[in-house]
Design an enzyme around this catalytic site. Structure first.
Site, short mmCIF file in Angstrom:
data_model
loop_
_atom_site.label_atom_id
_atom_site.label_comp_id
_atom_site.label_asym_id
_atom_site.label_seq_id
_atom_site.Cartn_x
_atom_site.Cartn_y
_atom_site.Cartn_z
N GLY A 54 -20.05 -6.87 -4.46
CA GLY A 54 -18.30 -6.59 -4.06
C GLY A 54 -17.57 -7.77 -4.18
O GLY A 54 -16.69 -8.09 -3.49
N SER A 57 -13.02 -8.40 -5.67
CA SER A 57 -11.57 -8.21 -5.03
C SER A 57 -11.63 -8.26 -3.30
O SER A 57 -12.92 -8.39 -2.66
CB SER A 57 -10.88 -6.66 -5.30
OG SER A 57 -11.63 -5.66 -4.81
N GLY A 58 -10.54 -8.37 -2.64
CA GLY A 58 -10.68 -8.43 -1.15
C GLY A 58 -11.45 -9.51 -0.64
O GLY A 58 -11.38 -10.65 -1.13
N PHE A 59 -12.25 -9.12 0.43
CA PHE A 59 -13.01 -10.25 1.00
C PHE A 59 -14.25 -10.77 0.35
O PHE A 59 -14.55 -11.81 0.31
CB PHE A 59 -13.57 -9.64 2.28
CG PHE A 59 -12.70 -9.69 3.35
CD1 PHE A 59 -12.32 -10.60 4.37
CD2 PHE A 59 -12.12 -8.45 3.77
CE1 PHE A 59 -11.20 -10.74 5.29
CE2 PHE A 59 -10.99 -8.36 4.87
CZ PHE A 59 -10.57 -9.34 5.32
N ALA A 119 -23.76 -0.88 -7.88
CA ALA A 119 -24.43 -1.44 -6.99
C ALA A 119 -25.74 -0.70 -6.44
O ALA A 119 -26.68 -1.15 -5.86
CB ALA A 119 -23.81 -2.24 -5.96
N TYR A 233 -14.71 -4.59 10.93
CA TYR A 233 -13.39 -4.50 11.55
C TYR A 233 -13.56 -3.78 13.10
O TYR A 233 -14.41 -2.94 12.99
CB TYR A 233 -12.41 -3.88 10.81
CG TYR A 233 -11.04 -3.80 11.17
CD1 TYR A 233 -10.41 -5.17 11.34
CD2 TYR A 233 -10.31 -2.76 11.77
CE1 TYR A 233 -9.17 -5.40 12.15
CE2 TYR A 233 -9.13 -2.79 12.50
CZ TYR A 233 -8.46 -4.02 12.59
OH TYR A 233 -7.37 -4.20 13.27
N TYR A 243 -9.75 4.13 13.70
CA TYR A 243 -10.94 3.30 13.35
C TYR A 243 -12.19 3.10 14.22
O TYR A 243 -13.17 3.84 13.98
CB TYR A 243 -10.28 1.67 12.90
CG TYR A 243 -11.05 0.99 11.89
CD1 TYR A 243 -10.57 0.73 10.89
CD2 TYR A 243 -12.23 0.62 12.37
CE1 TYR A 243 -11.50 0.32 9.64
CE2 TYR A 243 -13.28 -0.16 11.50
CZ TYR A 243 -12.65 -0.18 10.18
OH TYR A 243 -13.58 -0.91 9.21
N LEU A 281 -5.96 -6.24 7.07
CA LEU A 281 -5.37 -6.94 5.90
C LEU A 281 -5.10 -5.74 4.67
O LEU A 281 -5.97 -5.05 4.82
CB LEU A 281 -6.15 -7.93 5.12
CG LEU A 281 -5.90 -9.30 5.67
CD1 LEU A 281 -6.84 -10.42 5.09
CD2 LEU A 281 -4.59 -10.00 5.29
N VAL A 282 -4.19 -6.09 4.00
CA VAL A 282 -3.95 -5.24 2.87
C VAL A 282 -4.92 -5.27 1.72
O VAL A 282 -4.98 -6.59 1.38
CB VAL A 282 -2.60 -5.35 2.24
CG1 VAL A 282 -2.48 -4.45 0.93
CG2 VAL A 282 -1.48 -4.93 3.40
P1 NAI Z 1 -12.11 -3.98 -1.74
O1 NAI Z 1 -11.88 -2.63 -2.01
O2 NAI Z 1 -11.09 -5.05 -1.93
O3 NAI Z 1 -13.29 -4.61 -2.53
C1 NAI Z 1 -14.64 -3.91 -2.53
C2 NAI Z 1 -15.52 -4.42 -3.61
O4 NAI Z 1 -16.57 -3.39 -3.68
C3 NAI Z 1 -15.05 -4.59 -4.99
O5 NAI Z 1 -15.38 -5.87 -5.55
C4 NAI Z 1 -15.65 -3.53 -5.78
O6 NAI Z 1 -15.76 -3.57 -7.15
C5 NAI Z 1 -17.12 -3.41 -5.08
N1 NAI Z 1 -17.68 -1.93 -5.28
C6 NAI Z 1 -17.24 -0.87 -4.89
N2 NAI Z 1 -17.96 0.08 -4.97
C7 NAI Z 1 -19.00 -0.54 -5.92
C8 NAI Z 1 -20.34 -0.06 -6.39
N3 NAI Z 1 -20.55 1.04 -6.32
N4 NAI Z 1 -21.04 -0.97 -7.27
C9 NAI Z 1 -20.57 -2.32 -7.17
N5 NAI Z 1 -19.57 -2.80 -6.52
C10 NAI Z 1 -18.59 -1.63 -5.85
O7 NAI Z 1 -12.46 -3.99 -0.12
P2 NAI Z 1 -12.60 -5.02 1.00
O8 NAI Z 1 -11.23 -4.40 1.64
O9 NAI Z 1 -12.58 -6.53 0.46
O10 NAI Z 1 -13.68 -4.48 1.87
C11 NAI Z 1 -14.89 -5.40 1.88
C12 NAI Z 1 -15.60 -5.01 3.49
O11 NAI Z 1 -14.66 -5.86 4.14
C13 NAI Z 1 -15.81 -3.55 3.93
O12 NAI Z 1 -16.93 -3.82 4.52
C14 NAI Z 1 -14.40 -3.58 4.63
O13 NAI Z 1 -14.84 -2.48 5.70
C15 NAI Z 1 -14.46 -4.99 5.32
N6 NAI Z 1 -13.29 -5.34 5.96
C16 NAI Z 1 -12.04 -5.17 5.55
C17 NAI Z 1 -10.82 -5.27 6.22
C18 NAI Z 1 -9.33 -4.90 5.51
O14 NAI Z 1 -8.63 -5.15 6.19
N7 NAI Z 1 -9.35 -4.74 4.43
C19 NAI Z 1 -10.80 -5.87 7.44
C20 NAI Z 1 -12.32 -6.17 7.97
C21 NAI Z 1 -13.18 -5.90 7.52
#
Ligand code: NAI
Length: 403
Positions: A54, A57-59, A119, A233, A243, A281-282
């Protein structure tokens, strides 16, 4: 072509490739500035060979950039599910994030590779194995598990489990934002069925994290002292209905509990598994969570007023260079808390004062709508001052960019 943002509800239907480049450069600049101003250094244990599931993007992207362009100077393998440019469209933001992280890495003498695919598939596991051998000499020091998705195939039947973000045992009503219409509207969510709850745990719980770690362990791909981290989260009381006490929260509790099984797996290597609880976060994933956005609007306003606002990149710099792997810096459940500033009394008092007053007429004033919207645009490469959005972009030039 000239690329303008196309937003549908809370989904960006396109991205601006050179805006994504600006975002990657900005993140790198932020890491370097934070490291310098806080005199942060790599610890002996800071991982050097990191697999990020992952990573685009994001985290996950922020973890990658913090570990590569910070003092760890890690070599990374990033797995993500993204779309490149074609006659059908320009492709996804994550595709270009991958392209430009690689370009910046090459320019800085760092090593990274992108594996783009599902993945959950055998094919991606095999490509990861081959790349670990080629790039890391056969062993990984850290696995960052940061997948966020709505569907996961059942490895036995190939049928899909689908997550449903819903409350449990009750109906919940509240405001949700529409980024396309820039409006706030009331929505009502019925309670999840038993099946929706189970499937959400399958998709967003810890099972696939454990499968990945077991796969890497069985294939002798984990180095001595190997660690792994996944993200969660929890949030304050007024987000719990949707949530923490809802389907997503149940999945996250499952994720927290999976640490025990992964720790057992890593014990012979003197490794360990962590869950870092992050700030709301967004991101591409979080805007999908109905009912969370009013809280985000007010949280952003409160944290900015108190000089505490962070995006994913600041969170990950704090995680890897200040918190991790210090075992004293965990809560009573053993979780690393990067949501500490969000949940501080000062921030939550300010949020509690405003949130009950928020309505469709005043959300722009009482909440940080402009800030939230700007972050959403920037996730997709729009809204950067230093990008000329009127410049013609050729599809052939985009096709020539390799992640
Ligand atoms: P995001 O949507 O920005 O990133 C998701 C990543 O997963 C991307 O790189 C995407 O390409 C990859 N991905 C998705 N499906 C896939 C697959 N089948 N095969 C390969 N790669 C795949 O998400 P975000 O928000 O960064 O979330 C990541 C983690 O952080 C999650 O567990 C989320 O619950 C957690 N989190 C998010 C918060 C928030 O406010 N956004 C707060 C606290 C935790």
């Amino acid at each position: 072509m000239i690329i303008q943002p196309q937003i549908q509800g809370v989904v960006a239907r396109n991205c601006h490739p050179y805006g994504c480049q600006a975002a990657v450069k900005d993140h790198i600049k932020t890491v370097r500035a934070l490291v310098q101003s806080n005199a942060l250094a790599a610890k002996e244990s800071t991982p050097k060979r990191v697999l990020i599931l992952g990573a685009s993007s994001g985290f996950g992207l922020a973890s990658r950039i913090a570990l590569m362009f910070g003092p760890a100077a890690a070599s990374t393998i990033g797995v993500s599910f993204e779309r490149g440019p074609s006659e059908k469209g320009v492709g996804s933001a994550g595709w270009y994030n991958n392209v430009f992280v690689k370009e910046e890495a090459d320019a800085s003498g760092l090593t990274t590779s992108n594996i783009i695919g599902d993945a959950f598939s055998e094919d991606v596991r095999q490509r990861v194995t081959d790349t670990i051998h080629r790039q890391f000499g056969g062993k990984v020091d850290m696995v960052v598990y940061s997948l966020a998705t709505g569907v996961r195939p059942d490895p036995k039947t190939g049928e899909f489990w689908r997550s449903a973000i819903k409350p449990i045992g009750k109906t919940v009503s509240g405001y949700s934002i529409d980024l396309e219409k820039q409006s706030l509207s009331l929505m009502t969510l019925p309670p999840a069925t038993e099946q929706e709850m189970d499937e959400t745990i399958k998709v967003m719980g810890g099972e696939d994290w454990l499968h990945w770690m077991s796969f890497l362990s069985e294939n002798a791909l984990l180095a001595e002292g190997c660690s792994t981290v996944s993200y969660s989260y929890i949030g304050p009381e007024h987000t719990h209905d949707i949530y923490h006490d809802g389907t997503l929260g149940k999945a996250k509790i499952d994720l927290h509990q999976t640490r025990a099984a992964i720790n057992t797996l890593l014990t012979p290597l003197n490794g360990h598994a962590d869950v870092a609880v992050c700030k709301a976060l967004v991101t591409k994933a979080s805007v999908f969570i109905p009912g969370l956005t009013p809280y985000l609007l007010v949280l952003y306003k409160a944290m900015k007023a108190q000089g505490l606002h962070e995006q994913c990149i600041e969170q990950m710099v704090r995680l890897f260079y200040q918190k991790w792997p210090n075992t004293d810096d965990r809560d009573e459940d053993g979780l690393i808390r990067v949501d500490d500033w969000e949940l501080s009394d000062e921030v939550q008092h300010a949020v509690n004062d405003i949130l009950p007053l928020l309505n469709p007429d005043n959300f722009r004033e009482l909440g940080d709508f402009d800030g939230l919207y700007q972050e959403f645009l920037q996730l997709n490469g729009f809204g950067f001052d230093d990008v000329d959005y009127q410049t013609e972009i050729s599809l052939d030039a985009l096709k020539a960019l390799r992640p």
